[in-house]
Every structure is written in structure tokens, then in C-alpha cells.
Motif scaffolding. Structure first.
Motif, PDB file in Angstrom:
ATOM      1  N   GLU A 178       0.187  -5.159  -8.103  1.00 51.72           N
ATOM      2  CA  GLU A 178       0.021  -3.700  -8.041  1.00 51.72           C
ATOM      3  C   GLU A 178      -1.161  -3.358  -7.129  1.00 51.72           C
ATOM      4  OE1 GLU A 178      -0.941   0.123 -10.964  1.00 51.72           O
ATOM      5  OE2 GLU A 178      -0.724  -1.893 -11.817  1.00 51.72           O
ATOM      6  N   PRO A 179      -1.023  -2.362  -6.270  1.00 50.41           N
ATOM      7  CA  PRO A 179      -2.149  -1.968  -5.417  1.00 50.41           C
ATOM      8  C   PRO A 179      -3.371  -1.592  -6.239  1.00 50.41           C
ATOM      9  CG  PRO A 179      -0.126  -0.956  -4.645  1.00 50.41           C
ATOM     10  CD  PRO A 179       0.199  -1.588  -5.963  1.00 50.41           C
ATOM     11  N   CYS A 180      -4.532  -1.976  -5.733  1.00 50.15           N
ATOM     12  CA  CYS A 180      -5.808  -1.644  -6.368  1.00 50.15           C
ATOM     13  C   CYS A 180      -6.478  -0.499  -5.603  1.00 50.15           C
ATOM     14  CB  CYS A 180      -6.716  -2.861  -6.396  1.00 50.15           C
ATOM     15  SG  CYS A 180      -6.149  -4.194  -7.466  1.00 50.15           S
ATOM     16  N   THR A 181      -7.429   0.126  -6.266  1.00 52.50           N
ATOM     17  CA  THR A 181      -8.072   1.305  -5.680  1.00 52.50           C
ATOM     18  C   THR A 181      -9.381   0.997  -4.965  1.00 52.50           C
ATOM     19  OG1 THR A 181      -9.241   1.746  -7.764  1.00 52.50           O
ATOM     20  CG2 THR A 181      -7.085   2.792  -7.457  1.00 52.50           C
ATOM     21  N   GLY A 182     -10.134   0.001  -5.435  1.00 50.77           N
ATOM     22  CA  GLY A 182     -11.542  -0.083  -5.110  1.00 50.77           C
ATOM     23  C   GLY A 182     -11.932  -0.824  -3.856  1.00 50.77           C
ATOM     24  N   TRP A 183     -13.226  -1.171  -3.796  1.00 46.87           N
ATOM     25  CA  TRP A 183     -13.810  -1.788  -2.615  1.00 46.87           C
ATOM     26  C   TRP A 183     -13.334  -3.206  -2.411  1.00 46.87           C
ATOM     27  CZ3 TRP A 183     -16.802  -6.194  -2.237  1.00 46.87           C
ATOM     28  CH2 TRP A 183     -17.385  -6.438  -0.985  1.00 46.87           C
ATOM     29  N   ALA A 184     -13.286  -4.016  -3.451  1.00 51.78           N
ATOM     30  CA  ALA A 184     -13.116  -5.452  -3.285  1.00 51.78           C
ATOM     31  C   ALA A 184     -11.713  -5.840  -2.866  1.00 51.78           C
ATOM     32  CB  ALA A 184     -13.489  -6.168  -4.582  1.00 51.78           C
ATOM     33  N   MET A 185     -10.719  -5.379  -3.583  1.00 52.69           N
ATOM     34  CA  MET A 185      -9.340  -5.808  -3.385  1.00 52.69           C
ATOM     35  C   MET A 185      -8.403  -4.673  -3.016  1.00 52.69           C
ATOM     36  SD  MET A 185      -9.653  -9.014  -4.157  1.00 52.69           S
ATOM     37  CE  MET A 185     -10.657 -10.121  -5.161  1.00 52.69           C
ATOM     38  N   GLY A 186      -8.926  -3.458  -2.858  1.00 49.06           N
ATOM     39  CA  GLY A 186      -8.041  -2.317  -2.759  1.00 49.06           C
ATOM     40  C   GLY A 186      -8.283  -1.392  -1.587  1.00 49.06           C
ATOM     41  N   ASN A 187      -7.756  -0.188  -1.755  1.00 48.64           N
ATOM     42  CA  ASN A 187      -7.723   0.785  -0.671  1.00 48.64           C
ATOM     43  C   ASN A 187      -9.085   1.154  -0.125  1.00 48.64           C
ATOM     44  OD1 ASN A 187      -4.844   1.122  -0.898  1.00 48.64           O
ATOM     45  ND2 ASN A 187      -5.100   3.263  -0.310  1.00 48.64           N
ATOM     46  N   ALA A 188     -10.071   1.302  -0.989  1.00 44.74           N
ATOM     47  CA  ALA A 188     -11.364   1.778  -0.514  1.00 44.74           C
ATOM     48  C   ALA A 188     -11.958   0.826   0.521  1.00 44.74           C
ATOM     49  CB  ALA A 188     -12.324   1.969  -1.685  1.00 44.74           C
TER      50      ALA A 188
END
Length: 414
Positions: A374-384
Motif C-alpha cells: 500500500e502506498p505510504c504518505t511520509g518522508w521515508a517510504m512514501g509520497n512526501a
């Protein structure tokens, strides 16, 4: 070489779509705040820098500056409100997983947007961090992401050099001598010694060097150089390249491969530390080591997924966006990474899911079914983290500016 205007526009569009997805999955909190879970399907909100709300605020600020769109600043202010509300109840004090990272982001919102409440909350967070110090450490972790090194670096960047020194001085008495230098355990009760930036020796080196240089402590800088010397002696790819094993002996060999190439456990992150030592010491040998890291990264085969487990991550910590950060550093400094940066951006563009909700990225776990996570939101693994590097790429190509806020509050943060 610079990108054609059409390429910059396409990257800007992708970044806007990534931001639209991010803001679309945000959740309102009490008092008009905004917050994010690590994944949209998660029940609990996450205020941390690594994978939660605090890591999303920097890209909102980057987008506000880049596009001159106050809606991103408004979202950052609302996110800071939710972070401030989470300070007292946060379980942990570290930079990437706890209060220190929250304080750093709150301080940035105060300084960038003039929000006094965010500054007050940052002060409160750092007071709590200081009060929870046991004289040596804050938790079992003893490295950059979850331990003293990150707290020292975050405190320094948040304007508290005394706390920064307090955090890193224990490394003076806990260093373990090796044939070439020193290293440290990354957590209590573990035999393996990790070597790279996220959990290993080079992350501690980064904090010691930054804090030592900023506070006039040559003993801390000397210790940083000894730690770096240990890692340099472990290179297995010289003389043109630079590649060091994840750990010695191998930590969790059933899950972790011995070599990696990203920011967290590979030469993309190693180069950041070597560039910092170059700047502090004016010793050209560190620049040569950074160049060797770049050679290894660009000849590794990434971002191609050559085999299951080799390159399954798009994100800033372990994947393509983290390598793009190094490419952008080199573009800003020496104009020699345009071609490979284009390869990375093209790959990120191809792997994005784009629809009416915006753009997002799924990482892969080849041992799971289904393999697409599932897509993530944050800095490390995701969109940010991905959007932040896309904006920086567009900024460098469109305007020729140097490193911005998006890659991590300036050089040496990560």
C-alpha cells in the motif's frame, strides 16, 4: 546540460499530483489540525518525521515556496497544530521516530511561517527530551534514526547546541576500538556492528562532526574522523568505487542483504557524510571518497529491478528518491549528475500510480503476496520524500538554485 522546459513542467505536474494525493488522504484533528497515518488504511495517526505528519510538513513548505501557493502553507500550519498537540503523548524522543524530529519541524514552521505557537511547542518538546535523558542514552537504539546521534543533530538544527552536546558526548566513552578506528553498537544486546548512516557508524559520525564543528569541540570531530576511518577501511570496491557491507557480522541475514546502494545502508548515504567531512576539514580525500560512492551507485544497475529484492523501493530512505537526493547535491555543486538524475526521475515517473486522486508510489516486498505494498504518505517510504526530491530536481533545472529545504533541512541532515 539542463532539462528541457517540457521535462521540468512534467516533473512539476507529477509533484502537484503527488501533493494532491497527500492532502486528499490527510485527516482533520481537533482544533482544525491536519494529520496523516503512515498508510491511508491505518487506524492510528503518526506524528513522526520518518513516516508520519512531521515528515510531510517540509514538502508542504517546499511546495509553498516553489509554487507560491498559500494553500500549502496553510496545510503546513494545520499540520504543525496537530504535531504540537501530539508532543506530550509521544512515546519516544528520537529524531526520526520521536519528539526531536517533531521539534525540528515545529521550529521550521515557526521560522518559515511566523507561527509562534509552533515555536512554543518546539521548546516544550525539547524540554521533554532533555528531561528524559538518563545520562548516557534515551532508548535501546544508539544511532541516528532512533538514538543519541539523531537527537544531537536535531537539537543542533533546532537551536539547542547544549542539548546537542549532551546527546553526543556519550559516544566519547562508549566507542569501541577497531584496527582502523572506532565503532559503536547500534542498540543494546546486539553483536553485529552496523556501518552506514541510518543505524550505523556513519550516522554517528555525521552527528559528531556537525555538533563538534558547530560548538568548537575538536574532540568530537576527532572521534568522528576515527569512526569514518573504520568504515573506509571496510571498503570492498576500491579503487574507483566504494562499497561496504551492511554490518559485521551480518545483522539478521535471513532478512537483510549484505550490500545495499541507497541512503540508509549504502554509498548514496555514505557520500553525504564524506561530503560533510570534506567541508569541515578541507581534506580533498573526502571528496574523492564521495566521488567513489557516486561511481558505485551509477554502476550498480539501479533503478532497474535486476532481481527480487535488489531495488524494490521508490522512497527517500531506502530507494530511488534517496539516490536522486545525492544526484541533486552533485548537480548543485559540480554539475555532473544531470544524466543519471534524469534516469531516476524517469523511473519514478514510470512507477507512479496516477488517477483522479493524484499520484502515489507503491514499494515492493517480493516475499509477500501481493508484492505491491500500500502506498505510504511520509518522508521515508512514501509520497512526501519522493515529491520533495522531484521538486528539488525541478528547482535545480528550472532555476539553478542550490540545495533547498526538501532534502532535509540543509546538508548533513538526510
Amino acid at each position: 546540460m539542463t532539462a528541457a522546459p517540457g521535462v521540468v513542467h512534467e516533473v512539476e505536474e507529477l509533484a502537484v499530483e503527488g501533493l494532491r494525493w497527500l492532502t486528499g488522504v490527510a485527516r482533520e484533528t481537533a482544533g482544525g489540525g491536519l494529520a496523516w497515518a503512515t498508510r491511508p488504511s491505518d487506524d492510528s495517526l503518526n506524528p513522526s518525521l520518518y513516516s508520519g505528519t512531521a515528515g510531510i510538513v517540509p514538502v508542504l513548505l517546499e511546495a509553498w515556496r516553489y509554487f507560491d501557493d498559500d494553500s500549502y502553507a496553510d496545510a503546513a500550519l494545520r499540520a504543525a497544530r496537530s504535531i504540537a498537540d501530539s508532543v506530550d503523548g509521544m512515546d519516544g524522543d528520537s529524531l526520526y521516530f520521536g519528539r526531536t524530529g517533531m521539534a525540528l519541524v515545529l521550529r521550521a514552521v515557526h521560522e518559515e511561517l511566523g507561527d509562534a505557537a509552533a515555536g512554543t511547542a518546539a521548546d516544550r518538546a525539547l524540554r521533554l527530551v532533555r528531561a528524559r535523558f538518563d545520562g548516557t542514552r534515551w532508548s535501546d537504539l544508539f544511532e541516528l534514526l532512533g538514538g543519541n546521534a539523531g537527537i544531537g543533530l536535531g537539537a543542533l538544527l533546532s537551536g539547542d547546541p547544549e542539548l546537542a552536546v549532551l546527546a553526543v558526548e556519550p559516544y566519547l566513552r562508549t566507542a569501541e576500538q577497531t584496527p582502523a578506528g572506532v565503532h559503536w553498537p547500534h542498540r543494546t544486546g546486539v553483536e553485529a556492528r552496523l556501518h552506514h548512516i541510518s543505524h550505523g557508524t556513519l550516522g554517528i559520525v555525521l552527528a559528531l562532526a556537525r555538533v563538534g564543528d558547530a560548538t568548537g569541540r575538536p574532540d568530537l570531530l576527532e572521534l568522528a574522523l576515527a569512526g569514518a576511518a573504520d568504515v573506509v577501511a571496510r571498503d570492498e570496491a576500491g579503487p574507483e568505487g566504494f562499497l561496504v557491507r551492511h554490518s559485521t557480522p551480518q545483522y539478521r541475514p535471513e532478512l537483510i542483504e549484505p550490500f545495499s546502494y541507497g541512503w540508509c545502508h549504502g554509498p548514496a548515504g555514505d557520500a553525504e557524510v564524506f561530503r560533510l567531512l570534506r567541508d569541515i576539514t578541507a581534506d580533498p580525500s573526502w571528496a574523492a571518497l564521495a566521488d567513489r560512492c557516486w561511481h558505485t551507485v551509477t554502476h550498480s544497475g539501479l533503478p532497474q529491478r535486476l532481481r527480487p529484492g535488489f531495488w524494490d523501493n521508490n522512497g527517500r530512505c531506502c530507494g530511488t528518491a534517496g539516490v536522486l537526493a545525492l544526484a541533486c547535491d552533485r548537480i548543485a555543486e559540480q554539475q555532473d549528475a544531470y544524466d543519471f538524475a534524469h534516469v531516476l526521475v524517469t523511473d519514478l515517473t514510470a512507477r507512479a500510480t496516477r488517477d483522479s486522486e493524484g499520484a502515489r508510489w507503491s514499494n515492493v516486498e517480493h516475499r509477500a503476496t501481493p508484492a505491491d505494498l500500500e502506498p505510504c504518505t511520509g518522508w521515508a517510504m512514501g509520497n512526501a520524500g519522493i515529491v520533495g526530491e522531484l521538486l528539488r530536481f525541478a528547482l535545480l533545472h528550472g532555476h539553478g538554485f542550490g540545495p533547498g529545504f526538501g532534502p532535509g533541512f540543509g546538508p548533513g541532515f538526510g
